[in-house]
Motif scaffolding. Structure first.
Motif, PDB file in Angstrom:
ATOM      1  N   LYS A   1      -2.040  -7.621  74.608  1.00  0.00           N
ATOM      2  CA  LYS A   1      -3.471  -7.493  74.322  1.00  0.00           C
ATOM      3  C   LYS A   1      -4.330  -8.259  75.327  1.00  0.00           C
ATOM      4  CE  LYS A   1      -3.046  -6.223  69.583  1.00  0.00           C
ATOM      5  NZ  LYS A   1      -3.850  -5.907  68.465  1.00  0.00           N
ATOM      6  N   GLY A   2      -3.966  -8.168  76.610  1.00  0.00           N
ATOM      7  CA  GLY A   2      -4.747  -8.773  77.676  1.00  0.00           C
ATOM      8  C   GLY A   2      -4.549 -10.266  77.863  1.00  0.00           C
ATOM      9  N   THR A   3      -3.583 -10.848  77.178  1.00  0.00           N
ATOM     10  CA  THR A   3      -3.334 -12.284  77.271  1.00  0.00           C
ATOM     11  C   THR A   3      -1.907 -12.534  77.715  1.00  0.00           C
ATOM     12  OG1 THR A   3      -4.881 -12.678  75.461  1.00  0.00           O
ATOM     13  CG2 THR A   3      -3.355 -14.457  75.973  1.00  0.00           C
ATOM     14  N   ARG A   4      -1.727 -13.478  78.635  1.00  0.00           N
ATOM     15  CA  ARG A   4      -0.391 -13.851  79.087  1.00  0.00           C
ATOM     16  C   ARG A   4       0.101 -15.006  78.221  1.00  0.00           C
ATOM     17  NH1 ARG A   4       1.539 -14.485  85.246  1.00  0.00           N
ATOM     18  NH2 ARG A   4       1.139 -12.266  85.077  1.00  0.00           N
ATOM     19  N   LEU A   5       1.298 -14.814  77.667  1.00  0.00           N
ATOM     20  CA  LEU A   5       1.880 -15.803  76.767  1.00  0.00           C
ATOM     21  C   LEU A   5       3.293 -16.154  77.203  1.00  0.00           C
ATOM     22  CD1 LEU A   5       0.991 -14.058  73.397  1.00  0.00           C
ATOM     23  CD2 LEU A   5      -0.180 -16.020  74.376  1.00  0.00           C
ATOM     24  N   GLY A   6       3.679 -17.372  76.956  1.00  0.00           N
ATOM     25  CA  GLY A   6       5.053 -17.805  77.151  1.00  0.00           C
ATOM     26  C   GLY A   6       5.689 -18.020  75.796  1.00  0.00           C
ATOM     27  N   LEU A   7       6.862 -17.437  75.597  1.00  0.00           N
ATOM     28  CA  LEU A   7       7.579 -17.568  74.326  1.00  0.00           C
ATOM     29  C   LEU A   7       8.976 -18.099  74.565  1.00  0.00           C
ATOM     30  CD1 LEU A   7       6.864 -14.110  72.647  1.00  0.00           C
ATOM     31  CD2 LEU A   7       5.759 -16.283  72.113  1.00  0.00           C
ATOM     32  N   ASP A   8       9.440 -18.909  73.656  1.00  0.00           N
ATOM     33  CA  ASP A   8      10.839 -19.314  73.640  1.00  0.00           C
ATOM     34  C   ASP A   8      11.661 -18.080  73.264  1.00  0.00           C
ATOM     35  OD1 ASP A   8      13.241 -20.383  71.847  1.00  0.00           O
ATOM     36  OD2 ASP A   8      12.694 -21.932  73.313  1.00  0.00           O
ATOM     37  N   SER A   9      12.819 -17.913  73.844  1.00  0.00           N
ATOM     38  CA  SER A   9      13.618 -16.720  73.561  1.00  0.00           C
ATOM     39  C   SER A   9      14.032 -16.645  72.097  1.00  0.00           C
ATOM     40  CB  SER A   9      14.855 -16.667  74.459  1.00  0.00           C
ATOM     41  OG  SER A   9      15.691 -17.774  74.211  1.00  0.00           O
ATOM     42  N   ARG A  10      14.152 -17.781  71.418  1.00  0.00           N
ATOM     43  CA  ARG A  10      14.486 -17.757  69.981  1.00  0.00           C
ATOM     44  C   ARG A  10      13.344 -17.165  69.171  1.00  0.00           C
ATOM     45  NH1 ARG A  10      15.837 -23.844  69.287  1.00  0.00           N
ATOM     46  NH2 ARG A  10      14.131 -23.804  70.754  1.00  0.00           N
ATOM     47  N   VAL A  11      12.113 -17.423  69.576  1.00  0.00           N
ATOM     48  CA  VAL A  11      10.941 -16.838  68.899  1.00  0.00           C
ATOM     49  C   VAL A  11      10.855 -15.345  69.248  1.00  0.00           C
ATOM     50  CG1 VAL A  11       8.434 -16.874  68.718  1.00  0.00           C
ATOM     51  CG2 VAL A  11       9.701 -19.029  68.842  1.00  0.00           C
ATOM     52  N   ALA A  12      11.114 -15.002  70.490  1.00  0.00           N
ATOM     53  CA  ALA A  12      11.051 -13.602  70.939  1.00  0.00           C
ATOM     54  C   ALA A  12      12.069 -12.722  70.225  1.00  0.00           C
ATOM     55  CB  ALA A  12      11.246 -13.520  72.454  1.00  0.00           C
ATOM     56  N   GLN A  13      13.126 -13.305  69.694  1.00  0.00           N
ATOM     57  CA  GLN A  13      14.128 -12.535  68.958  1.00  0.00           C
ATOM     58  C   GLN A  13      13.563 -11.961  67.667  1.00  0.00           C
ATOM     59  OE1 GLN A  13      17.430 -15.155  68.358  1.00  0.00           O
ATOM     60  NE2 GLN A  13      18.216 -14.865  70.421  1.00  0.00           N
ATOM     61  N   HIS A  14      12.480 -12.513  67.170  1.00  0.00           N
ATOM     62  CA  HIS A  14      11.856 -12.033  65.931  1.00  0.00           C
ATOM     63  C   HIS A  14      11.005 -10.792  66.146  1.00  0.00           C
ATOM     64  CE1 HIS A  14      13.095 -15.447  63.463  1.00  0.00           C
ATOM     65  NE2 HIS A  14      12.840 -16.207  64.521  1.00  0.00           N
ATOM     66  N   VAL A  15      10.664 -10.496  67.405  1.00  0.00           N
ATOM     67  CA  VAL A  15       9.818  -9.321  67.703  1.00  0.00           C
ATOM     68  C   VAL A  15      10.717  -8.156  68.071  1.00  0.00           C
ATOM     69  CG1 VAL A  15       7.982  -8.418  69.168  1.00  0.00           C
ATOM     70  CG2 VAL A  15       7.983 -10.848  68.544  1.00  0.00           C
ATOM     71  N   MET A  16      10.712  -7.128  67.226  1.00  0.00           N
ATOM     72  CA  MET A  16      11.536  -5.937  67.473  1.00  0.00           C
ATOM     73  C   MET A  16      10.679  -4.915  68.217  1.00  0.00           C
ATOM     74  SD  MET A  16      14.290  -7.007  66.318  1.00  0.00           S
ATOM     75  CE  MET A  16      15.296  -5.553  66.529  1.00  0.00           C
ATOM     76  N   THR A  17      11.280  -4.259  69.236  1.00  0.00           N
ATOM     77  CA  THR A  17      10.533  -3.354  70.098  1.00  0.00           C
ATOM     78  C   THR A  17      11.211  -1.989  70.178  1.00  0.00           C
ATOM     79  OG1 THR A  17      11.738  -4.014  72.088  1.00  0.00           O
ATOM     80  CG2 THR A  17       9.765  -5.285  71.525  1.00  0.00           C
ATOM     81  N   THR A  18      10.434  -1.023  70.682  1.00  0.00           N
ATOM     82  CA  THR A  18      10.986   0.316  70.941  1.00  0.00           C
ATOM     83  C   THR A  18      10.739   0.669  72.379  1.00  0.00           C
ATOM     84  OG1 THR A  18       8.930   1.373  70.278  1.00  0.00           O
ATOM     85  CG2 THR A  18      10.654   1.153  68.604  1.00  0.00           C
TER      86      THR A  18
END
Length: 70
Positions: free
Chosen positions: A53-70
């Motif tokens: 959404k137009g914002t650059r974010l840094g995430l820990d990979s453990r947090v990124a595991q909670h976001v499911m993508t297609t």
């Protein structure tokens, strides 16, 4: 596929966010909602940098595991 497994340079859509209420609320406040487009800028090690959404974010990979993508 979890966001933590998406390669650098790829753009994916969020299909769902998993985890307890706190983590889901936090990720939703950052823009990780169903249908959002996420571009992975860099992925490697224990961190991932994304544009959402137009914002650059840094995430820990453990947090990124909670976001499911297609």
């Amino acid at each position: 596929m979890p966001l933590s497994l998406v390669r650098s340079g790829e753009t994916v859509a969020v299909s769902s966010v998993r985890g307890d209420e706190g983590i889901r609320r936090h990720l939703k406040s950052l823009g990780f909602v169903s249908g959002s487009q996420v571009h992975v800028v860099t992925a490697g090690g224990s961190n991932i940098i994304v544009n959402v959404k137009g914002t650059r974010l840094g995430l820990d990979s453990r947090v990124a595991q909670h976001v499911m993508t297609t």
